[in-house]
Write a protein that holds these residues in place. Structure first.
Motif, PDB file in Angstrom:
ATOM      1  N   ASN A  20       0.706  -1.294   0.088  1.00  0.00           N
ATOM      2  CA  ASN A  20      -0.071  -0.080  -0.073  1.00  0.00           C
ATOM      3  C   ASN A  20       0.865   1.398   0.120  1.00  0.00           C
ATOM      4  N   VAL A  61      -2.766 -13.863   2.814  1.00  0.00           N
ATOM      5  CA  VAL A  61      -3.322 -12.457   1.848  1.00  0.00           C
ATOM      6  C   VAL A  61      -2.985 -12.573   0.487  1.00  0.00           C
ATOM      7  N   VAL A  65      -3.578  -5.255  -1.040  1.00  0.00           N
ATOM      8  CA  VAL A  65      -4.398  -4.322   0.143  1.00  0.00           C
ATOM      9  C   VAL A  65      -4.105  -3.020  -0.403  1.00  0.00           C
ATOM     10  N   ILE A  72      -6.516  -4.908   6.796  1.00  0.00           N
ATOM     11  CA  ILE A  72      -5.892  -5.939   5.902  1.00  0.00           C
ATOM     12  C   ILE A  72      -7.065  -7.152   6.013  1.00  0.00           C
ATOM     13  N   GLN A 101     -10.621  -9.795   8.466  1.00  0.00           N
ATOM     14  CA  GLN A 101     -10.138  -8.521   8.662  1.00  0.00           C
ATOM     15  C   GLN A 101      -9.212  -8.438   9.929  1.00  0.00           C
ATOM     16  N   ALA A 122     -10.084  -7.757  -0.651  1.00  0.00           N
ATOM     17  CA  ALA A 122      -9.524  -6.591  -0.422  1.00  0.00           C
ATOM     18  C   ALA A 122     -10.241  -5.747   0.613  1.00  0.00           C
TER      19      ALA A 122
END
Length: 168
Positions: A20, A61, A65, A72, A101, A122
């Motif tokens: 990110n 993951v 993200v 996340i 999450q 996402a």
């Protein structure tokens, strides 16, 4: 640009799947023995943090993200056997898979639409998580071992808030 070895969680490999605007890197890293993998958050100051699981052996993951506030989204095995024998996470464990999450050191499961499994892909800067969740409909068109139908969903931004998205 700079190439950085992110390390691992004790195993021989890790895979980064997103970064990110804060430079937070997320993905999955193998644990010692390479039999299981956990979702991770890597930050330049602290290195790799194990995000743990929802009680099962694996989490990940797998998608980028885009949230810059610390939210996340990912997936995790639970410790419960899937009564229909589905392989929703793709880990091959036969366990129920739930989207999660993760924020401020806490992983929280995301609910289904009445089925056994969910899958979070996402998160955005509004505090919403998007993914899919099973309902109770047995769909004969599913490819085995999948049995239950699933729909696109948005969880949040409030805890417990969930909206089913209509198909196109």
């Amino acid at each position: 640009y700079t190439v950085t070895d992110l390390g691992s969680l004790g195993g021989t490999s890790s895979e980064a799947n997103g970064i990110n605007n804060k430079g937070w890197v997320t993905g999955q890293a193998k644990l010692l023995g390479d039999q299981t993998g956990h979702a991770f958050l890597w930050q330049a100051r602290s290195g790799m943090t194990d995000l743990s699981t929802l009680g099962g052996p694996n989490s990940a993951v797998f998608w980028p993200v885009k949230d810059d506030r610390g939210l996340i989204a990912g997936i995790s095995d639970t410790s419960n056997t899937d009564p229909l024998g589905e392989n929703f996470c793709g880990f091959g464990t036969g366990l129920i898979c739930l989207g999660f999450q993760w924020r401020d050191g806490t992983m929280s499961p995301l609910p289904t639409l009445g089925g056994n499994n969910s899958y979070a892909t996402a998160a955005n800067n509004r505090g919403q998580v998007v993914g899919l969740a099973e309902n109770r409909t047995q769909d004969p068109n599913c490819i085995a071992p999948q049995i239950l139908d699933w729909e696109a969903v948005i969880w949040g931004p409030k805890m417990g808030e969930m909206h089913e998205l209509p198909p196109l």
